[in-house]
Design an enzyme around this catalytic site. Structure first.
Site, short mmCIF file in Angstrom:
data_model
loop_
_atom_site.label_atom_id
_atom_site.label_comp_id
_atom_site.label_asym_id
_atom_site.label_seq_id
_atom_site.Cartn_x
_atom_site.Cartn_y
_atom_site.Cartn_z
N HIS A 40 0.82 -1.20 0.00
CA HIS A 40 0.00 0.00 0.00
C HIS A 40 0.86 1.26 0.00
O HIS A 40 1.95 1.29 0.59
CB HIS A 40 -0.91 0.04 1.23
CG HIS A 40 -2.11 -0.86 1.11
ND1 HIS A 40 -3.02 -0.74 0.09
CD2 HIS A 40 -2.56 -1.89 1.90
CE1 HIS A 40 -3.98 -1.65 0.24
NE2 HIS A 40 -3.72 -2.36 1.32
N CYS B 51 -0.14 2.49 -4.64
CA CYS B 51 -0.90 3.71 -4.93
C CYS B 51 -0.07 4.94 -4.58
O CYS B 51 0.79 4.89 -3.69
CB CYS B 51 -2.19 3.72 -4.13
SG CYS B 51 -3.35 2.39 -4.54
#
Length: 372
Positions: free
Chosen positions: A182, A238
């Protein structure tokens, strides 16, 4: 009796001062029995004499594991010796050399769990060994794969491993940092970001220990790069566009390098080396963890497309690599064989984004061949 050294519990990382003749202690936190001095290499704790008391124990682990001809995932994370002889492939005195750090964070048992990150690490390791001839003993792996006995990708372990990656590097060396997990961003209070946000990566314990900011990554593995050293970072997360805070971002549409130097004039350049980063998406975009390419196995979109493109296009340039990856992404996003509902399910209502290329200096992407 005066303490003459220290011991760290490998299970909970609590540190103790120990007396000269102590042979064993019991951790007050996790109740683990810790042998002191003369213990086997598989002991639960590791004793450090006073001459090394200021060196983090995890740093010693990475440093000595790099010198050993062991696999990147030892059967026991505490299985190492402080008295090992450096191999030729991993010796700090031998140049050029190759060294890689691969991090895959799954976030097991969390609502935000990712299913493809270990597959990403395995693909990247395979590519480094088979395509770019990295010695397996020069590749360090941090994942939550307990079956393989790998070191967990905690914030502390990643920070220490990043320092290990660049330590002692010299002319001709090639370094690789790979992260699959992440990524987030947060307001930039130092005024060194054009968009007003710092990009971050999320270790497995980021909810407790915090994220690792782009500023820290830059100061740890970009700023120390000496002349003749090349670092590639591949970040499948991301908001990863400028995760290394490199000074130039390549615009694939206009075919020019955009200036990404900080408004605050903060120093972000290398010490003469070259840093190149390939990110899964822009700073304000989301990356995809999907099975659309394989039909079954989960993988990060960037990692899978990069692996497949490089494997089938030996000697490809950076420009052609970006174009071919873009073509694959466009075909996938526009595939009329998939219903809109299925696309929404696979991508969670978002398209796969084009990867972003950034670098510490401008170069001709059409002539420079991609190499790690």
């Amino acid at each position: 009796m005066e303490p003459t050294g220290r011991v760290i519990c490998s299970r909970c990382n609590k540190e103790y001062s120990v007396a000269k003749y102590a042979t064993v202690i019991r951790c007050t936190e996790c109740k683990t029995t810790i042998p002191i001095g003369g213990q086997s290499s598989r002991a639960q704790g590791q004793y450090c004499n006073s001459s090394r008391s200021s060196v983090p124990q995890s740093y010693l682990y990475f440093k000595d594991k790099f010198k050993n001809k062991h696999s990147s995932c030892p059967a026991d994370p505490t299985d190492f010796s402080l008295d090992t002889k450096p191999s030729r492939a991993g010796s700090a005195e031998t140049h050029p050399r190759k060294r890689a750090l691969l991090c895959g964070v799954t976030y097991e048992n969390k609502k935000y769990r990712l299913k493809g990150t270990i597959n990403d690490v395995n693909s990247m390791k395979e590519m480094l060994i088979n395509q770019f001839h990295y010695p397996p003993d020069c590749i360090r792996v941090l994942t939550e794969d307990q079956k393989a006995g790998c070191i967990p990708p905690t914030k502390k372990n990643i920070q220490v491993a990043l320092k290990w990656l660049v330590e002692g590097s010299g002319p001709g060396d090639s370094l690789v940092f790979f992260f699959s997990g992440h990524g987030l961003r947060q307001p930039d209070f130092a005024e060194d970001e054009l968009d007003g946000f710092d990009e971050t990566i999320c270790p497995v314990d980021f909810m407790q220990e915090g994220m690792i900011l782009d500023n820290e990554i830059n100061s740890t593995i970009v700023r120390p790069l000496k002349k003749g050293v090349t670092l590639h970072a591949i970040v499948d997360a991301c908001h990863s566009g400028t995760i290394l805070d490199l000074e130039y971002v390549y615009n694939r549409q206009s075919k020019v390098w955009d200036d990404n130097r900080p408004p605050s004039n903060a120093e972000k350049s290398t010490s003469g080396g070259l840093a190149i980063c390939l990110s899964a998406c822009g700073d304000n975009q989301l990356a995809a963890d999907t099975s659309v390419f394989t039909g079954k196995t989960m993988a990060g979109a960037l990692t899978y497309i990069l692996f497949d493109t490089v494997k089938n296009n030996a000697g490809i340039t950076y420009g052609d690599l970006l174009d071919k990856m873009h073509d694959v992404i466009e075909r996938t996003n526009n595939n009329r064989c998939l219903s809109s509902k299925l696309l929404q399910k696979i991508f969670r209502h978002r398209r796969i984004q084009d990867p972003l290329l950034s670098a510490s200096e401008e170069f001709d992407v059409q002539s420079k061949k991609f190499g790690l």
